[in-house]
Scaffold this active site. Structure first.
Site, PDB file in Angstrom:
ATOM      1  NE  ARG A   1      -0.668   5.203   9.749  1.00 53.62           N
ATOM      2  CZ  ARG A   1      -0.086   3.800   9.551  1.00 53.62           C
ATOM      3  NH1 ARG A   1       0.377   3.760   8.274  1.00 53.62           N
ATOM      4  NH2 ARG A   1      -0.005   2.895  10.406  1.00 53.62           N
TER       5      ARG A   1
ATOM      6  NE  ARG B   1       0.297   6.153   0.120  1.00 51.65           N
ATOM      7  CZ  ARG B   1       1.192   5.314   0.552  1.00 51.65           C
ATOM      8  NH1 ARG B   1       1.523   5.489   1.687  1.00 51.65           N
ATOM      9  NH2 ARG B   1       1.689   4.359   0.107  1.00 51.65           N
TER      10      ARG B   1
ATOM     11  CD  GLU C   1       2.460  -2.030   3.904  1.00 47.36           C
ATOM     12  OE1 GLU C   1       3.552  -1.406   3.027  1.00 47.36           O
ATOM     13  OE2 GLU C   1       2.421  -1.814   5.000  1.00 47.36           O
TER      14      GLU C   1
ATOM     15  CB  SER D   1       3.311  -4.088   7.789  1.00 50.03           C
ATOM     16  OG  SER D   1       4.715  -3.858   7.971  1.00 50.03           O
TER      17      SER D   1
ATOM     18  NE  ARG E   1      -3.305   0.563   1.805  1.00 50.63           N
ATOM     19  CZ  ARG E   1      -1.788   0.905   1.829  1.00 50.63           C
ATOM     20  NH1 ARG E   1      -0.910  -0.092   1.747  1.00 50.63           N
ATOM     21  NH2 ARG E   1      -1.334   2.172   1.615  1.00 50.63           N
TER      22      ARG E   1
END
Length: 414
Positions: free
Chosen positions: A261, A276, A348, A351, A388
């Site tokens: 990303r 991130r 988070e 999801s 994560r």
RNA sequence: CGGGAGAUGUCAGAGUGGUCGAAUGUGCCGGUCUUGAAAACCGGUGAGGGUAAUACCUCCGGGAGUUCGAAUCUCCCUCUCCCGGCCA
């Protein structure tokens, strides 16, 4: 893509729902008009084309019967000009519609709570108590440095910022987590698949990343190919443009892929550490279901992701996203947030979304029910984001001297 | 990357200018038969749009063209397969 017939018939209701997803009434009015333009343009074209088809058949008959065709020929020529015009108008109407329609997000499900942003999300439950520390728990990058686990500098050297290198124990732990996740998912009935990490533009459109979010994707220079931002893309599109039988549903898939990303627009957020990154590992679940099955499967997927965290001994909470915080394709989303004692907050880590028929309509994934072909429901969710999880283990399993314990369930994978 | 062949419904595979959305086989669905199943036989069965339902329109890898009319002829692109090179 949303159901445009529904939009047309229930405009007020539809626009009320989409307002929450940041779509203004103007756009929807526009969309509605473009849709009826298209229908009108198509109708005119088809009507005229039908006349021409008839005349062409006549032409053939006249030829065989050796009748005079000169008058007919003139008629057809006139009709043809008209058709060329009508056809290009219909095509333009279609393009104009798609340009707008493909960038309109999915409707929130009726069960989704109202809210403006993430502050209005609803915590459904907490699982496991955060551990009490008798020292100040460190953040993962401090622990990474003490243990030599993450080489941020060399990651940047190799690629650019937001890339990092795992070394030694952390690299092994990363691999162990992937295997652990895949094994758990497989035991829950998900078929393990290994897919291309590069997908073409059509697949990215199928799941909703294109055309609107092109800026977030890494594109291969000179090709219509993209590095996948999530395994949701290849896993869901495995059935792109296919008609399944009802018998084979639900289809449950799991796969490990790296995800790429650009993180355009998140400059300055989480710049430190590996929360991130431009590239991260993730194990994904995808389900292709009938509309009747999707709710139950959705809950099962949430349960599964939560169970994995519990097995790892990681405290977390289950959060239902409000309509204002829902992603583009999602009709309903539940996030799992893991406790990070170093950061002193929940972050988070998974999801899980039900997109209902939104992706199915774009990707043309259907199933046969009797004589009819119906749209499937597609669902996706992380189980789990690997990087994560690694961070969560580091922070939750740290000792005062900075050393890190390995969760029991992972021992056999190391 | 070089040389050759090809792309048609679930699949296999006909069709080379009109009545072809497309033979035949196979698969699938339904039925007959059977204690049940298989076999055999009978019937149905591509997709999308449109309609109250019909009509009707589009689609034979994708795009452009020739023609009154294109699965069929021409051009371009993509993909697949075979041979060679390179290579995990």
């Amino acid at each position: 893509m949303i159901d445009l017939k529904y939009l047309q018939k229930n405009f007020d209701e539809a626009s009320r729902k989409l307002l929450k997803k940041g779509v203004d009434t103007q756009t929807l009015e526009n969309l509605k008009e473009l849709f009826s333009n298209l229908k009108e343009a198509n109708a005119k074209f088809e009507e005229t084309k039908a006349e021409q088809n008839k005349m062409s058949k006549l032409f053939g008959m006249y030829m065989r019967e050796k009748k005079d065709i000169s008058e007919l020929k003139v008629q057809i020529a006139t009709k043809k000009e008209e058709i060329v015009e009508l056809q290009s108008r219909a095509r333009e109407a279609n393009e104009a519609l798609e340009r707008v329609a493909l960038s309109v997000p999915n409707f929130p499900d009726d069960s989704v709570p109202e809210g403006a942003n993430e502050d209005d999300n609803i915590e459904l439950k907490k699982v496991l108590e955060p551990r009490e520390f008798d020292f100040r728990p460190k953040e993962h990058w401090e622990l990474a440095e003490i243990n030599g686990w993450i080489d941020f500098e060399r990651g940047v050297k190799l690629a650019k910022s937001r890339f990092s290198v795992l070394r030694g124990e952390s690299a092994r732990l990363e691999r162990a987590l992937i295997n652990f996740f895949l094994d758990v998912n497989r035991q829950k009935g998900f078929e393990e698949v290994c897919v291309p990490f590069i997908n073409n533009a059509s697949m990215l459109q199928g799941t909703g990343q294109l055309p609107k979010f092109a800026d977030d994707l890494f594109k291969i220079d000179g090709e219509e190919l993209y590095l996948i931002p999530t395994a949701e893309v290849p896993l869901t599109n495995l059935y792109n443009d296919e008609i399944l039988t009802k018998k084979e549903l639900p289809i449950l898939l799991t796969g490990y892929t790296p995800c790429f990303r650009k993180e355009a627009g998140s400059a300055g957020r989480d710049t430190r550490g590996m929360i991130r990154q431009h590239q991260f590992d993730k194990v994904e679940m995808v389900a292709i279901t009938t509309p009747e099955q999707s709710e139950e499967i959705f809950e099962m997927m949430v349960e599964n992701a939560s169970d994995i965290l519990t097995q790892l001994g990681l405290p977390h909470r289950v959060v239902q996203l409000c309509d204002g915080d829902l992603g583009f394709s999602a009709s309903k989303t539940i996030d799992l947030e893991v406790w990070l004692p170093g950061q002193d907050k929940y972050r988070e880590i998974s999801s899980i979304s039900n997109t209902c028929d939104f992706q199915a309509r774009r990707a043309k994934i259907r199933y046969r029910e009797g004589k009819k072909n119906l749209l499937v429901h597609t669902l996706n969710g992380s189980a789990l984001a690997v990087g994560r999880t690694l961070v969560a283990i580091m922070e939750n399993y740290q000792n005062e001297d900075g050393s890190i314990d390995i969760p029991k369930v992972l021992k056999k994978y190391m």
